[in-house]
Design a protein around this motif. Structure first.
Motif: not given
Length: 130
Positions: A63-88
């Motif tokens: 297991r390798t932990h890859v740290a998160g990235v601080a968001a400038s603000e938290i507005v809406d989590p809708t689509g975050c998983g899709d955005a992550f997978r698109g980048a992946l």
């Protein structure tokens, strides 16, 4: 909605598995396997997203932990998983290491959560290759 046999069959057809932490627990519970054992199978990697905490990347039982990235603000989590997978997928298609791919996923997820709506986020294309 799928039982353990269905999930095992799906995993056998996969090259990588990407799940959030809840889905990862459910996958393990229903298949009777651990993330470590899944990563020791034919899979090239098992990715478990952890929201703002980043993600865990499992390869060959390590297991390798890859740290998160601080968001400038938290507005809406809708689509975050899709955005992550698109980048992946963007990184995988380019032959990047899995660690680099998920680091980009974390970055794009942090950019997305600062925008309202599932597909309204924008970013500089240079962010993709940085």
């Amino acid at each position: 909605m799928f039982d353990g046999d269905d999930l095992k069959r799906f995993v056998l057809q996969a090259t990588w598995v990407a799940v959030n932490d809840y889905e990862g627990r459910m996958l393990c519970d229903r298949t009777g396997q651990t993330l470590e054992s899944l990563s020791r199978s034919h899979l090239k990697g098992v990715i478990v997203t952890l929201g703002a905490e980043g993600c865990d990347l499992w390869q060959q039982g390590v297991r390798t932990h890859v740290a998160g990235v601080a968001a400038s603000e938290i507005v809406d989590p809708t689509g975050c998983g899709d955005a992550f997978r698109g980048a992946l997928l963007f990184g995988l298609e380019r032959g990047w290491s899995l660690e680099r791919c998920v680091a980009l996923g974390n970055k794009i997820g942090a950019l997305k959560i600062a925008s309202r709506g599932g597909q309204n986020h924008t970013f500089d294309a240079a962010a993709l290759t940085a």
